[in-house]
Motif scaffolding. Sequence first.
Motif, short mmCIF file in Angstrom:
data_model
loop_
_atom_site.label_atom_id
_atom_site.label_comp_id
_atom_site.label_asym_id
_atom_site.label_seq_id
_atom_site.Cartn_x
_atom_site.Cartn_y
_atom_site.Cartn_z
N ASP A 435 0.81 -1.30 0.14
CA ASP A 435 -0.03 -0.01 -0.07
C ASP A 435 0.89 1.08 0.00
O ASP A 435 0.48 2.10 -0.55
N MET A 436 1.95 1.13 0.69
CA MET A 436 3.05 2.40 0.61
C MET A 436 3.59 2.66 -0.59
O MET A 436 3.45 3.74 -0.97
N MET A 437 3.90 1.66 -1.34
CA MET A 437 4.50 1.70 -2.74
C MET A 437 3.56 2.11 -3.80
O MET A 437 3.90 2.93 -4.64
N GLN A 438 2.20 1.69 -3.37
CA GLN A 438 1.13 2.18 -4.38
C GLN A 438 0.89 3.58 -4.16
O GLN A 438 0.83 4.43 -5.29
N ALA A 439 1.09 4.05 -2.94
CA ALA A 439 0.79 5.70 -2.51
C ALA A 439 1.95 6.32 -3.34
O ALA A 439 1.76 7.55 -3.81
N MET A 440 3.19 5.89 -3.00
CA MET A 440 4.12 6.74 -3.60
C MET A 440 4.41 6.61 -5.26
O MET A 440 4.68 7.44 -5.65
N ASP A 441 3.92 5.57 -5.90
CA ASP A 441 3.94 5.42 -7.35
C ASP A 441 2.75 6.46 -7.68
O ASP A 441 3.32 7.06 -8.61
N ALA A 442 1.88 6.22 -7.08
CA ALA A 442 0.54 7.35 -7.64
C ALA A 442 1.18 8.90 -7.50
O ALA A 442 0.77 9.73 -8.40
N LEU A 443 1.86 9.18 -6.29
CA LEU A 443 2.40 10.47 -6.15
C LEU A 443 3.36 10.93 -7.36
O LEU A 443 3.24 11.91 -7.91
N LEU A 444 4.48 9.88 -7.45
CA LEU A 444 5.31 10.32 -8.53
C LEU A 444 4.81 10.28 -9.86
O LEU A 444 5.16 11.15 -10.68
N ARG A 445 3.65 9.65 -10.09
CA ARG A 445 3.17 9.76 -11.55
C ARG A 445 2.40 11.08 -11.32
O ARG A 445 2.57 11.80 -12.50
N ALA A 446 1.90 11.47 -10.46
CA ALA A 446 1.06 12.65 -10.71
C ALA A 446 2.27 13.66 -10.70
O ALA A 446 1.93 14.62 -11.51
N PHE A 447 3.32 13.74 -10.05
CA PHE A 447 4.43 14.79 -10.38
C PHE A 447 4.99 14.84 -11.71
O PHE A 447 4.99 15.69 -12.46
N VAL A 448 4.88 13.44 -12.59
CA VAL A 448 5.36 13.46 -13.85
C VAL A 448 4.34 14.20 -14.76
O VAL A 448 4.50 14.88 -15.57
N GLU A 449 3.04 13.58 -14.65
CA GLU A 449 2.00 14.35 -15.40
C GLU A 449 1.71 15.80 -15.06
O GLU A 449 1.16 16.39 -16.37
N GLN A 450 2.02 16.45 -14.02
CA GLN A 450 1.84 17.82 -13.88
C GLN A 450 3.36 18.35 -14.33
O GLN A 450 3.39 19.73 -13.79
N ARG A 451 4.23 17.67 -14.69
CA ARG A 451 5.33 18.16 -15.29
C ARG A 451 6.08 19.02 -14.08
O ARG A 451 6.97 19.91 -14.41
N ARG A 452 6.18 18.29 -12.89
CA ARG A 452 6.85 18.75 -11.79
C ARG A 452 8.30 18.18 -11.78
O ARG A 452 9.24 18.55 -10.81
N MET A 453 8.69 17.42 -12.59
CA MET A 453 9.95 16.57 -12.41
C MET A 453 11.07 17.55 -13.26
O MET A 453 12.39 17.20 -12.92
N LYS A 454 10.53 17.99 -14.29
CA LYS A 454 11.60 18.63 -15.24
C LYS A 454 10.99 19.87 -16.09
O LYS A 454 9.87 19.70 -16.21
N ILE A 455 11.64 20.85 -16.46
CA ILE A 455 11.33 22.14 -16.80
C ILE A 455 10.90 21.94 -18.21
O ILE A 455 9.67 22.27 -18.80
N SER A 456 11.66 21.18 -19.05
CA SER A 456 11.35 21.21 -20.35
C SER A 456 11.99 19.82 -20.98
O SER A 456 12.72 19.03 -20.21
N GLY A 457 11.13 19.31 -22.06
CA GLY A 457 11.78 17.95 -22.42
C GLY A 457 10.92 16.85 -22.07
O GLY A 457 10.30 17.14 -21.18
#
Length: 467
Positions: A435-457
Amino acid sequence: MNDTASGITRSPDSARPTVDARIYPKGGLDVLSRDEVARLKDASSGGMHDLLRRCALAVLTSGSASDDPRAAQELYPDFDIQVLQQDRGVRIDLVHAPAMAFVDGVIIRGVAELLFAVVRDLAYTAIELGPEYADELESSSGITNAVFGLLRNARILKPAEPNLVVCWGGHSIGRNEYEYTKDVGYELGLRGLDICTGCGPGAMKGPMKGATIAHAKQRKRRKRYIGITEPGIIAAESPNPIVNHLVIMPDIEKRLEAFVRIGHGIVVFPGGVGTAEEILYLLGILLREENARLPFPLVFTGPTAAAPYFEQIDRFLRLTLGEAATSRYDIIIDDPAKVARRMTAGIRQVREYRIAHKDSFYFNWALKIPLEFQQPFAPTHEAMAALALHRGRASHALAADLRRAFSGIVAGNVKEDGMRHIEAHGPFQIRGDNDMMQAMDALLRAFVEQRRMKISGEYRPCYQVTS
């Protein structure tokens, strides 16, 4: 500061204009010892010259929109810096330096100050935190004393009324969120509060920019816009031009400790993995029994569109650290004035507590930070896979390993050494309870989808989360 510069040229392997310059620092960096200069010049495997060159290039490209630590080096491959000790002081020679740091052949004053800060902090680290002092850095008190020494040498520690708000948040945020950080900074500035951030763009720049207008309106003379960074981050997140006090800490752990030792309250804006790391670091400390009664105002805030972001962060914290964690922070959506009033009231409590417990206003000695939060974490593939992300552990111990997991992802995203590890060995493997890994994965996926991981590219994940 006196300086001379030759005309603008173009580096042989680069289309970018460059300048050769000779600079004589004045104030705060008048002299270095011969030993300090020798270490800064040493280009051997154990030397500081390459680190000096990378950090200096970062400040000379201050304001850059890139978050790729290799970008500046590729644009200015022939850049070099030499620090020379002379009878009458220090001389800094720049070769093929970015022309953007100069106006009519003269280095911009703010850029020069940041450059001097780089030399000052790396010289101090080379001598005062060198290998011969390794034993002193094995204890919690020794590390805290080292953090104090670095901040004092940088002239950050000033006896004054508590008024410093640390602002955390992402370097890669949307325009709406960036404007909101400016609005909050403006409200903080109107109330006489100074700003400290990670010194880069995005949520690290916005609060400072807003505060400058408010400070001007209030005719505030002594204005502090403190930027705290570390060598692995500065190349990817060069200092924004508003920073007037730059400090380079040796590693991320000492950087985090510096934030919570000098800050009187913290505002968290939307961000990515680095922001999540900072939240987990602070909550892991505040949840310890010895810090339970210590006042430390902590506010999560953003515009209306950021409400789902903080709802997800809140759910993740409740799941991993428990309901007790929620008592240490407030969530305020789309109300900059309320954030500022909450900070002002919280800092007033901090002042009263420090007076009652005879603690200094400028350095939070009373905050107990355990060694597990202070020791540098090297995010190798083995170390990332070995993190104990399981239930049944004390909340502060789990927070420490969760912090390390996010720290490793930051390294894989923007730090040159971390990026090389990923290129050589593939993504980090992060394992833990389902359950912890599912929550972490969901959080990280949201960061990617919202373009919070990288400015460009396009972002290519440097991690894999498995249960």
